[in-house]
Design a protein around this motif. Structure first.
Motif, PDB file in Angstrom:
ATOM      1  N   THR A   1      37.787  -5.840   9.288  1.00 38.43           N
ATOM      2  CA  THR A   1      36.787  -5.085   8.520  1.00 38.43           C
ATOM      3  C   THR A   1      35.404  -5.300   9.125  1.00 38.43           C
ATOM      4  O   THR A   1      34.904  -6.432   9.191  1.00 38.43           O
ATOM      5  N   CYS A   2      34.797  -4.212   9.593  1.00 41.79           N
ATOM      6  CA  CYS A   2      33.494  -4.294  10.261  1.00 41.79           C
ATOM      7  C   CYS A   2      32.446  -4.834   9.293  1.00 41.79           C
ATOM      8  O   CYS A   2      32.383  -4.410   8.124  1.00 41.79           O
ATOM      9  N   THR A   3      31.626  -5.744   9.778  1.00 39.73           N
ATOM     10  CA  THR A   3      30.625  -6.368   8.906  1.00 39.73           C
ATOM     11  C   THR A   3      29.406  -5.470   8.685  1.00 39.73           C
ATOM     12  O   THR A   3      28.510  -5.828   7.934  1.00 39.73           O
ATOM     13  N   HIS A   4      29.366  -4.309   9.342  1.00 41.93           N
ATOM     14  CA  HIS A   4      28.238  -3.403   9.114  1.00 41.93           C
ATOM     15  C   HIS A   4      28.404  -2.665   7.786  1.00 41.93           C
ATOM     16  O   HIS A   4      27.680  -2.941   6.833  1.00 41.93           O
ATOM     17  N   MET A   5      29.409  -1.780   7.695  1.00 41.60           N
ATOM     18  CA  MET A   5      29.595  -1.041   6.447  1.00 41.60           C
ATOM     19  C   MET A   5      31.060  -0.934   6.059  1.00 41.60           C
ATOM     20  O   MET A   5      31.431  -0.055   5.276  1.00 41.60           O
ATOM     21  N   GLY A   6      31.886  -1.792   6.638  1.00 47.25           N
ATOM     22  CA  GLY A   6      33.242  -1.925   6.118  1.00 47.25           C
ATOM     23  C   GLY A   6      34.308  -1.034   6.711  1.00 47.25           C
ATOM     24  O   GLY A   6      35.440  -1.008   6.206  1.00 47.25           O
ATOM     25  N   CYS A   7      34.032  -0.282   7.781  1.00 49.74           N
ATOM     26  CA  CYS A   7      35.106   0.481   8.435  1.00 49.74           C
ATOM     27  C   CYS A   7      36.066  -0.492   9.120  1.00 49.74           C
ATOM     28  O   CYS A   7      35.722  -1.646   9.375  1.00 49.74           O
ATOM     29  N   GLU A   8      37.249   0.004   9.422  1.00 48.58           N
ATOM     30  CA  GLU A   8      38.251  -0.856  10.055  1.00 48.58           C
ATOM     31  C   GLU A   8      38.215  -0.686  11.573  1.00 48.58           C
ATOM     32  O   GLU A   8      38.176   0.441  12.089  1.00 48.58           O
ATOM     33  N   ASP A  53      36.547  -2.545  18.311  1.00 43.80           N
ATOM     34  CA  ASP A  53      35.467  -1.549  18.265  1.00 43.80           C
ATOM     35  C   ASP A  53      35.508  -0.772  16.949  1.00 43.80           C
ATOM     36  O   ASP A  53      36.590  -0.405  16.470  1.00 43.80           O
ATOM     37  N   CYS A  54      34.328  -0.482  16.425  1.00 42.85           N
ATOM     38  CA  CYS A  54      34.247   0.222  15.144  1.00 42.85           C
ATOM     39  C   CYS A  54      34.142   1.731  15.373  1.00 42.85           C
ATOM     40  O   CYS A  54      33.247   2.191  16.088  1.00 42.85           O
ATOM     41  N   PRO A  55      35.027   2.509  14.747  1.00 40.56           N
ATOM     42  CA  PRO A  55      34.996   3.968  14.939  1.00 40.56           C
ATOM     43  C   PRO A  55      33.882   4.655  14.155  1.00 40.56           C
ATOM     44  O   PRO A  55      33.680   5.856  14.324  1.00 40.56           O
ATOM     45  N   CYS A  56      33.166   3.916  13.306  1.00 42.78           N
ATOM     46  CA  CYS A  56      32.141   4.574  12.477  1.00 42.78           C
ATOM     47  C   CYS A  56      30.780   4.605  13.174  1.00 42.78           C
ATOM     48  O   CYS A  56      30.250   5.678  13.454  1.00 42.78           O
ATOM     49  N   HIS A  57      30.204   3.444  13.484  1.00 44.20           N
ATOM     50  CA  HIS A  57      28.869   3.448  14.111  1.00 44.20           C
ATOM     51  C   HIS A  57      28.821   2.626  15.385  1.00 44.20           C
ATOM     52  O   HIS A  57      27.743   2.324  15.893  1.00 44.20           O
ATOM     53  N   GLY A  58      29.992   2.212  15.879  1.00 41.47           N
ATOM     54  CA  GLY A  58      30.049   1.662  17.226  1.00 41.47           C
ATOM     55  C   GLY A  58      29.818   0.176  17.388  1.00 41.47           C
ATOM     56  O   GLY A  58      29.666  -0.305  18.516  1.00 41.47           O
ATOM     57  N   SER A  59      29.788  -0.590  16.295  1.00 41.74           N
ATOM     58  CA  SER A  59      29.704  -2.042  16.500  1.00 41.74           C
ATOM     59  C   SER A  59      30.945  -2.506  17.260  1.00 41.74           C
ATOM     60  O   SER A  59      32.036  -1.970  17.076  1.00 41.74           O
ATOM     61  N   ARG A  60      30.755  -3.511  18.098  1.00 42.79           N
ATOM     62  CA  ARG A  60      31.884  -4.043  18.882  1.00 42.79           C
ATOM     63  C   ARG A  60      31.862  -5.568  18.795  1.00 42.79           C
ATOM     64  O   ARG A  60      30.792  -6.185  18.699  1.00 42.79           O
ATOM     65  N   GLY A 120      25.658  -4.005  18.260  1.00 44.83           N
ATOM     66  CA  GLY A 120      25.374  -3.701  16.865  1.00 44.83           C
ATOM     67  C   GLY A 120      25.710  -2.267  16.567  1.00 44.83           C
ATOM     68  O   GLY A 120      26.289  -1.598  17.404  1.00 44.83           O
ATOM     69  N   PRO A 121      25.421  -1.796  15.379  1.00 43.95           N
ATOM     70  CA  PRO A 121      24.440  -2.282  14.421  1.00 43.95           C
ATOM     71  C   PRO A 121      24.848  -3.509  13.583  1.00 43.95           C
ATOM     72  O   PRO A 121      23.995  -4.045  12.861  1.00 43.95           O
ATOM     73  N   ALA A 122      26.082  -3.958  13.625  1.00 51.01           N
ATOM     74  CA  ALA A 122      26.448  -5.135  12.829  1.00 51.01           C
ATOM     75  C   ALA A 122      25.544  -6.310  13.212  1.00 51.01           C
ATOM     76  O   ALA A 122      25.194  -6.474  14.387  1.00 51.01           O
TER      77      ALA A 122
HETATM   78 FE1  FES Z   1      31.183  -0.585  11.686  1.00 51.74          FE
HETATM   79 FE2  FES Z   1      29.082   0.735  10.814  1.00 51.74          FE
HETATM   80  S1  FES Z   1      30.888   0.256   9.731  1.00 51.74           S
HETATM   81  S2  FES Z   1      29.425  -0.111  12.770  1.00 51.74           S
END
Ligand code: FES
Length: 521
Positions: free
Chosen positions: A463-470, A481-488, A498-500
């Protein structure tokens, strides 16, 4: 080296820019400080903006989350060009001719500014004047190329229509921009960082900003709890690490693309090239200690989305073999870019209500000239209160409203990925080989497991620490890698991009998971 050997990736990806330069170390922030300007991010924008502001007598500090110049700046193709695909006809038709002129002037000025800074500071940075080409292999692009030549010429750019280019294959049409250049970005920026640090500009590494408080001044808080009090803040962290209240994540999306650096039997004909159409392919060369390298670039996709990422390197290798006699592939690497809704960066005031907070982001694939143009815009906004290019780059420009369709498409894509990640059925195939990463059900939870080359299993909460996408596994780079806003994140859960601002939770109960996996065999 045959093509199978070229695709046998035994070493991790590594950028030529990183390999051919040292990595100096700057201290971590250990105490509270007060400055005039705090710059978040030690990339191209951060260093060059600090260079310009510090020389105006402003007390400036750079806060870098990791190490300076290692992110996109260390993984670019480093073309210094005002030719950003077919951007001028697009800006003229979707925004205005005046905006197209501002964009042209900003990027043409940026080319000259890089050369000027290098010359004035005696920086040897492999700066080589080059022509830049956009070409097409398709009939239906000929009119678009023609149109771009006319628009670019009307804006004062030296642009020429061509039916042949120096590359060893036929094309349908091309546009050439003269007086462009290429360079080594780290050879340019590392000495600049050294120079500003020696003259009193503070550079802090491993000093991630996790929060910004607003009183009569801004107070930036590092992960270690240290405070930076600043009159003005510039967010130059690539994808913004701070979003309130501008919600940049609703109008930026991250893309990855790939580079293989080949050695070829043929001599490279000179020039910097990119296709007008998909699949995008870009070429340039670079002299190195190992002789001439040819950079073959392309294969963009949204971060955290799509197929097995190793295939992108393989596709570039196939392309290289179609056009060159490939002898060796000394380097391969990938990079991440922030894309805006209308292909023009967001540079200026963070919002129209934050006169002392600024941002520079969304350079697409064109970070070299846009970085230095951003530094010039930010310096002018801070020192003079205005910039001749502020309207086209304005993050709050009204013309973004014309991109409403893109806004809906991109945010639906994020929503879909958020839902898919939560509802995707979890596999119970837990047979994980060395070098392999997989999403598994560990204790009923979606978890990410990677077995390193020594056989040790690493398990993280996906679970991504930015906004919770998987998160999804990136097999080419061995990251989550996060499919929502690209945190890795690394396979151990540390932040790569980031953005995480917080690392992933690590599953402490790896031994139990390991036992479950063994039982499963
Ligand atoms: Fe993962 Fe925003 S939820 S980068």
């Amino acid at each position: 080296m045959n093509i199978d050997q070229q695709k046998n990736f035994t070493k991790p990806p590594h950028s030529y820019w990183m390999d051919s330069t040292p990595q100096p170390e700057y201290p971590t922030l250990q105490e509270d400080i007060q400055v005039d300007i705090a710059i978040i991010g030690g990339g191209f924008v951060g260093i060059s903006t600090a260079y310009m502001l510090h020389s105006q007598g402003l007390k400036t500090a750079i806060l870098e989350a990791d190490r300076i110049l290692q992110g996109t700046t260390g993984h670019t193709t480093a073309k210094i060009t005002s030719q950003h695909g077919l951007i001028y006809s697009k800006i003229k038709s979707q925004m205005s001719e005046e905006f197209a002129k501002q964009y042209a002037d900003a990027n043409e000025s940026a080319i000259k500014m890089i050369e000027k800074i290098a010359r004035e500071n005696n920086i040897e940075c492999d700066y080589v004047p080059q022509s830049a080409y956009v070409y097409t292999l398709q009939d239906w692009y000929i009119d678009k190329i023609n149109d771009e030549v006319k628009v670019a010429s009307s804006l004062g750019i030296k642009a020429t229509y061509l039916e042949e280019i120096p590359l060893p294959f036929p094309i349908k049409a091309a546009i050439r921009f003269d007086d462009q250049a290429q360079f080594h970005p780290r050879k340019f920026l590392l000495p600049l960082a050294e120079k500003i640090a020696a003259s009193g500009c503070q550079i802090f590494e491993q000093s991630r900003i996790v929060n910004i408080e607003e009183n009569d001044k801004y107070v930036l808080i590092t992960r270690d709890g240290k405070k930076v009090t600043a009159e003005k803040v510039i967010i130059a962290s690539h994808y913004p690490c701070y979003n309130k209240p501008a919600l940049y994540f609703t109008r930026l999306y991250p893309e990855r693309s790939y580079i293989v650096a080949i050695k070829a039997k043929e001599k490279y004909p000179g020039g910097m090239y990119i296709t007008a159409e998909e699949p995008g392919r870009s070429l340039r060369s670079q002299n190195s200690d190992q002789g001439e390298l040819i950079f073959v670039v392309g294969e963009h996709h949204k971060t955290g989305q799509g197929e097995d990422t190793v295939k992108h390197y393989e596709a570039l290798i196939d392309y290289a073999n179609e056009h060159f006699t490939v002898e060796n592939i000394p380097y391969r690497w990938s990079t991440q870019d922030c894309m805006t809704l209308d292909d023009v960066p967001y540079v200026g005031h963070f919002t129209s209500h934050t006169p002392n907070m600024y941002i520079a982001t969304g350079f697409g694939k064109w970070g070299m000239t846009n970085s230095i143009a951003s530094a010039m815009i930010l310096k002018d906004l801070i020192i003079k209160g205005e910039s001749p290019w502020q309207d086209v780059y304005n993050p709050s420009r009204q013309t973004i409203l014309a991109s409403a369709k893109n806004f809906i498409v991109e945010n639906l894509n994020v929503a879909q990925n958020l839902i898919n990640g939560k509802t995707q059925p979890l596999e119970h195939d837990t047979n994980i080989q060395k070098g392999e990463g997989k999403v598994i059900a560990a204790n009923g939870q979606r978890s990410g497991a990677y077995r390193d080359e020594q056989g040790t299993l690493h398990v993280i909460d996906t679970t991504c620490t930015h906004m919770g996408c998987e998160l999804n596994w990136n097999s080419a780079e061995k990251t989550w890698d996060c499919p929502c806003h690209g945190s890795r994140f690394t396979y151990e859960g540390d932040i790569v991009e980031g953005p995480a601002v917080n690392p992933l939770s690590v599953d402490k109960d790896v031994n139990t998971i390991e036992k479950l996996i063994k039982d499963d065999y």
